[in-house]
Scaffold this active site. Structure first.
Site, PDB file in Angstrom:
ATOM      1  N   GLU A  70     -23.804 -13.650  46.674  1.00 41.72           N
ATOM      2  CA  GLU A  70     -24.775 -13.670  47.770  1.00 41.72           C
ATOM      3  C   GLU A  70     -26.294 -13.111  47.146  1.00 41.72           C
ATOM      4  OE1 GLU A  70     -21.871 -12.507  48.303  1.00 41.72           O
ATOM      5  OE2 GLU A  70     -21.057 -13.665  49.980  1.00 41.72           O
ATOM      6  N   PHE A  95     -23.463  -9.715  54.884  1.00 44.59           N
ATOM      7  CA  PHE A  95     -23.500  -9.613  53.487  1.00 44.59           C
ATOM      8  C   PHE A  95     -25.065 -10.000  53.055  1.00 44.59           C
ATOM      9  CE2 PHE A  95     -19.242 -12.083  54.069  1.00 44.59           C
ATOM     10  CZ  PHE A  95     -18.551 -10.860  53.928  1.00 44.59           C
TER      11      PHE A  95
END
Lengths: 325, 295
Positions: A70, A95
């Site tokens: 991410e 996230f």
């Protein structure tokens, strides 16, 4: 979709695969790309969860699969943006906003790159997946980052309208959308303007200020209470930053109580933002913040959690009713 | 510094090697970087001398030989890009950017003063010629992945060079980016690791071991080369070959073996110079040493 199936059930999700909000993401990005906007998209191993698989099939050259990286995705999106494209990158809000907070600050906001960050499955909507997958801090974190616009849309149509508006928005944006099964508040042509709240009404007794999935609950609660003779209003504060201070003050001048409702910690989120305005501007209304009360959510199917935390229609109504007593 | 099993291209081996005049120019520009770094840090009163001195020849070679740039046009869309994971070496980059007419040279005289665009780390919003801001170590290779993806999307052929510190190899995001670059076959992306062996708290491999670097990068799907990072002939020839290999699909990593503080003897033997300040008499000695190095 079948009314006989419980909205938490696997069968419901199977039948309702094109969950309105999340199908909206791919469909609207396809529409924008076809219209000639320099839209590109990316995700971190969640193209089925966020529906971007549809965009990837239509425009493979505009889609990047980053895998479970991410932070790399956010930094790369910012790098891509320097070449003249407008990247929309999506992953779970937990996230995106928490794991990638520093990349968002440094590479997206500080560098003023027109990246559109889409945090989906926000709040407690991932239910029994637990705290690692819940995002009840993201609004607070994102709205403290300078030059970042923060938006929490109520449903699919409003999200689509916000995405369309985003192509002309000068700042980077954090979009907060729920799991996509959210009931619709608005019709197909939902209005959307960054920083301008949708005022459903200002109540003499209470004005509820809500965002995201809580708008639907709050609207139902408002209608129920008004049906019982109370004067309750609702402001859909879809843009949390910049906050529509005029809308807050319109309520503060008329309503006895302002009740904020959010699927988020009551610290630092919508309730915090409204509290700042009231403290600075004055106004006679009492503020009550409703949401997750600085705790980690229990584990349960989402609808059970919404009921438990009084974020469903009946729950919001009961909270408001208790203030009217 | 250990070196094992990396593929090596002999320095200056090709027929297309740089000329002696060009080599002399690159050495002179590296001295310019070192001298200007000393001057600018004398304004700030603290700075990363030794981090610049390990990559002065890398700066010089990239900006004055390798990269496709246009003087005075920092925003030229077809330019090669340069990013720094080790943003704390920006004090060595700024004089080059001014020298290329990307901004007025007088900016350098106010380095780090109130309101100056030039700080310890490069800011793309303030400094023309900085292709991406940095300061938080570990992001730049990902930024470079994005630029290479963007270049491909637009059908452009620019290269993206990313200078990484060897301590930066300890950041997890570097390896996320490494996987991403190999997966997406970003042959236009070139990482250069300034392998000077030291970081703030000591020797890199004592603090958190990163070797074998060559094997790591190769295992991540990159083409790997090693080079003496102070040999401008070897560096320039290698970078020319890498750039000329337009059919390469693998991203390329160059491990540049360098000496932290290169050119100043007491910095070379004292790792504590990562961040420091030269008193005026030491500054004069340092200048002399840099100029003596030119003899």
């Amino acid at each position: 979709m079948s009314a006989a199936l419980h909205p938490d059930s696997w069968q419901y999700r199977e039948l309702n695969k094109r969950a309105p909000s999340l199908a909206t993401l791919a469909d609207t990005l396809i529409e924008l790309a076809e219209a000639g906007h320099p839209v590109v998209a990316g995700t971190a191993d969640l193209q089925h969860s966020n529906g971007l698989v549809g965009f990837a099939r239509r425009f493979p050259e505009r889609f990047t699969q980053f895998g479970i990286s991410e932070q790399n995705m956010v930094s790369a999106a910012a790098g891509m943006a320097t070449t003249g494209v407008m990247p929309y990158v999506a992953t779970f809000a937990s996230f995106l906003a928490l794991l990638c907070c520093e990349q968002i600050r440094m590479d997206v906001a500080y560098c003023a790159q027109p990246v559109r960050l889409i945090g989906h499955h926000t709040g407690i909507s991932l239910g029994f997946y637990g705290t690692s997958h819940h995002a009840t801090e993201d609004i607070a974190i994102m709205r403290s980052i300078a030059d970042l616009t923060v938006v929490s849309t109520a449903d699919g149509p409003q999200f689509a309208a916000a995405l369309r508006a985003s192509v002309n928005h000068p700042q980077p944006i954090y979009f907060r959308i729920s799991r996509g099964h959210d009931p619709a508040v608005y019709g197909k042509d939902a209005p959307f303007e960054f920083g301008k709240a949708v005022v459903h009404g200002i109540g003499n007794d209470i004005t509820i200020i809500a965002c995201g999935m809580a708008v639907h609950s709050a609207k139902q609660a408002m209608e129920a209470l008004n049906g019982k003779g109370h004067s309750v209003g609702l402001i859909d504060m879809h843009t949390i930053k910049p906050l529509d201070r005029a809308a807050v003050m319109a309520a503060a001048r008329k309503s006895r109580i302002i009740l904020t409702v959010e699927e988020h910690n009551i610290l630092g989120g919508l309730g915090g933002a409204v509290a700042e305005v009231l403290a600075e501007e004055g106004g006679g209304a009492r503020l009550v913040r409703h949401g997750i009360k600085d705790e980690y959510s229990l584990i349960a199917p989402p609808t059970h959690l919404y009921r438990h935390y009084k974020l469903d229609a009946a729950g919001v109504e009961s909270v408001a009713q208790s203030l009217l007593a | 510094m250990a070196s094992s099993g990396a593929s090596r291209w002999p320095s200056n081996s090709g027929n297309d090697g740089i000329s002696d005049e060009q080599a002399a120019r690159l050495r002179e520009r590296a001295r310019f970087v070192r001298l200007e770094t000393i001057r600018l840090i004398s304004i700030a009163k603290v700075g990363h001398y030794s981090s610049v001195f390990s990559c002065a020849e890398i700066f010089s070679t990239l900006y004055y030989d390798t990269m496709r740039l246009r003087r005075g046009e920092p925003g030229w869309p077809d330019r090669d890009r340069f990013l720094m994971g080790k943003g704390h070496a920006a004090v060595g980059q700024f004089p080059i950017l001014a020298d290329l007419d990307f901004f007025d040279r007088s900016w350098l005289d106010d380095y780090t003063r109130l309101g100056s665009p030039l700080g310890d780390h490069p800011d793309m919003r303030k400094v023309p010629g900085v292709d991406f801001s940095s300061g938080s170590i570990g992001h730049a290779l990902s930024n470079g992945v994005g630029m290479a993806l963007g270049g491909r999307f637009h059908g452009k052929d620019f290269n993206v060079f990313v200078l990484l510190g060897d301590g930066e190899m300890q950041e997890g995001q570097v390896w996320e980016a490494a996987i991403s670059a190999a997966t997406h076959r970003l042959g236009k992306l070139v990482a250069i690791v300034d392998r000077n062996g030291y970081q703030l708290d000591g020797k890199v491999d004592d603090v958190a071991a990163v070797e074998p670097l060559d094997e790591k990068w190769r295992a991540f799907g990159w083409e790997v080369h090693e080079v003496d990072g102070h040999d401008v002939v070897a560096l320039a020839n290698l970078l020319r070959k890498v750039k000329a290999d337009t059919g390469r699909e693998k991203p390329c990593c160059i491990i540049a073996r360098t000496v932290k503080g290169k050119g100043i003897d007491y910095m070379e033997t004292e790792p504590g110079w990562h961040l420091g300040y030269l008193a005026p008499e030491d500054e004069a000695r340092a200048r002399d040493m840099i100029l003596e190095g030119a003899q």
